[in-house]
Design a protein around this motif. Structure first.
Motif, mmCIF file in Angstrom:
data_model
loop_
_atom_site.group_PDB
_atom_site.id
_atom_site.type_symbol
_atom_site.label_atom_id
_atom_site.label_comp_id
_atom_site.label_asym_id
_atom_site.label_seq_id
_atom_site.Cartn_x
_atom_site.Cartn_y
_atom_site.Cartn_z
ATOM 1 N N LEU A 132 0.971 -1.145 0.155
ATOM 2 C CA LEU A 132 0.073 -0.156 -0.036
ATOM 3 C C LEU A 132 0.708 1.246 0.040
ATOM 4 C CD1 LEU A 132 -2.653 1.670 0.131
ATOM 5 C CD2 LEU A 132 -2.744 0.953 2.671
ATOM 6 N N LEU A 174 -6.896 5.319 -3.625
ATOM 7 C CA LEU A 174 -6.215 4.701 -2.359
ATOM 8 C C LEU A 174 -6.986 5.028 -1.314
ATOM 9 C CD1 LEU A 174 -2.349 4.719 -3.268
ATOM 10 C CD2 LEU A 174 -4.308 2.823 -3.631
ATOM 11 N N THR A 189 -9.646 6.013 1.812
ATOM 12 C CA THR A 189 -11.190 5.722 2.180
ATOM 13 C C THR A 189 -12.096 6.815 1.786
ATOM 14 O OG1 THR A 189 -10.649 6.766 4.525
ATOM 15 C CG2 THR A 189 -10.086 4.367 4.030
ATOM 16 N N ASP A 203 -6.807 -1.844 3.585
ATOM 17 C CA ASP A 203 -5.952 -1.729 2.384
ATOM 18 C C ASP A 203 -6.056 -0.249 1.655
ATOM 19 O OD1 ASP A 203 -4.746 -4.463 2.303
ATOM 20 O OD2 ASP A 203 -6.594 -4.975 1.536
ATOM 21 N N ARG A 204 -6.503 0.610 2.513
ATOM 22 C CA ARG A 204 -6.685 1.972 2.186
ATOM 23 C C ARG A 204 -6.018 3.019 2.801
ATOM 24 N NH1 ARG A 204 -7.739 -0.076 -1.810
ATOM 25 N NH2 ARG A 204 -9.841 0.001 -3.254
ATOM 26 N N ARG A 224 -6.297 6.322 5.085
ATOM 27 C CA ARG A 224 -7.303 7.112 5.811
ATOM 28 C C ARG A 224 -6.870 8.566 6.237
ATOM 29 N NH1 ARG A 224 -10.245 7.110 11.704
ATOM 30 N NH2 ARG A 224 -11.829 8.068 11.018
#
Length: 317
Positions: free
Chosen positions: A205, A224, A226, A294-295, A297
């Motif tokens: 990531l 990528l 949220t 997997d993001r 924030r």
């Protein structure tokens, strides 16, 4: 205690005391200054140390009160608000902790033997969100919470450290916990847990973020994030919340830096993946990522133009 013996014994606590001061002050620069005051005060006060508490507890008492004195006497040392080199879009809101600085993982040490009453794990207790939340508490509330819930000192030991009664310490702690809980997630949302530090998921990531950022690929970068992602840039108070607001800022920023090479060097800060950033070879800041599943924030881009400060993170990969 002889001078040589004192220096040797204090050396074992230097890094954890620096971290303690950083938690209370939010600024590595200020924490280093207060740590030096603490060690000098401890040396001068050796004759008054009667061994009724451990050396570590005695040093924490001095460090805590030096931090409180610094906040009471001078208030927060708020850096001047930087002027952006381009016209940014209107921010979603203005941040309230402009003095916040990142903390290199190379300076981290585990809090020595936290007591059984500690409530925060070591990783939680150094993350940017936690340190920023402490800055919004009244200083004595923050001090009680760190001593009790991070370091695990019983309230019976915390109270004399701050020269308050146990009942007063309990009240401060209750109010601090309530304030911290309100700050934790005002929206009440639930988020995926961040990947384990150094794991393959985290590395992948972070690599995707760096590739998109250095290429100026805003579409990939935004993908990528949220849905409730945020971007902050201490000491600038501008904050952007939500994908659309972040995308708007990133496009304006990318247009300004078009054609100028961006170099991101991986490092770690506050227990989180981070980068030192250079634009056309010049220092441009430290970027710290807050991950969820997997993001990404959160993006905290510290606008650091001091080459000396950046070198602190050079070995933090």
């Amino acid at each position: 205690m002889a001078e040589i013996g004192f220096e040797q014994q204090v050396a074992a606590y230097r890094r954890e005391l620096l971290l303690h001061c950083y938690r209370l002050l939010g600024s590595l620069t200020d924490a280093e200054d207060v740590l030096q005051e603490t060690l000098l005060a401890a040396w001068r006060g050796l004759d008054g140390f009667e061994g009724r508490s451990s050396l570590r507890s005695w040093l924490y008492r001095i460090a805590t009160n030096r931090c409180l004195n610094a906040l009471r006497d001078g208030g927060r040392r708020v850096p001047p608000e930087p002027k952006p080199p381009f016209e940014p879009p209107p921010p979603s809101r203005r941040g309230d902790v402009p003095w916040l600085q990142p903390y290199p993982d190379t300076l981290l040490v585990p809090d020595a033997a936290p007591g059984p009453e500690a409530r925060f794990a070591a990783r939680e207790a150094v993350e940017l969100a936690f340190v920023a939340a402490l800055q919004r508490l009244p200083p004595r509330q923050a001090a009680v919470l760190v001593l009790r819930d991070v370091l695990g000192y019983p309230l019976g030991e915390v109270a004399p450290m701050l020269d308050v009664t146990p009942a007063a310490a309990k009240g401060l702690l209750q109010r601090a916990r309530a304030s911290l809980a309100r700050q934790a997630d005002p929206g009440g949302g639930r988020h995926a847990e961040a990947p384990a530090p150094g794991s393959a998921r985290e590395r992948e990531l972070v690599r995707r973020f760096a590739d998109a950022f250095t290429a100026g690929d805003i579409d990939t970068l935004v993908a990528l994030l949220t849905d409730d992602a945020w971007l902050a840039m201490p000491p600038a108070p501008h904050e952007y919340h939500g994908v659309a607001a972040i995308a708007s800022f990133l496009r304006a920023s990318a247009a300004r830096s078009a054609g100028r090479p961006v170099l991101l060097v991986p490092t770690r800060a506050n227990g989180q993946p981070a980068f030192t950033c250079r634009l056309a070879g010049e220092p441009a800041g430290v970027i710290v990522l807050t991950l969820a599943g997997d993001r990404v924030r959160g993006i905290t881009r510290f606008l650091v133009l001091d080459d000396g400060f950046l070198t602190r993170f050079a070995a933090g990969c």
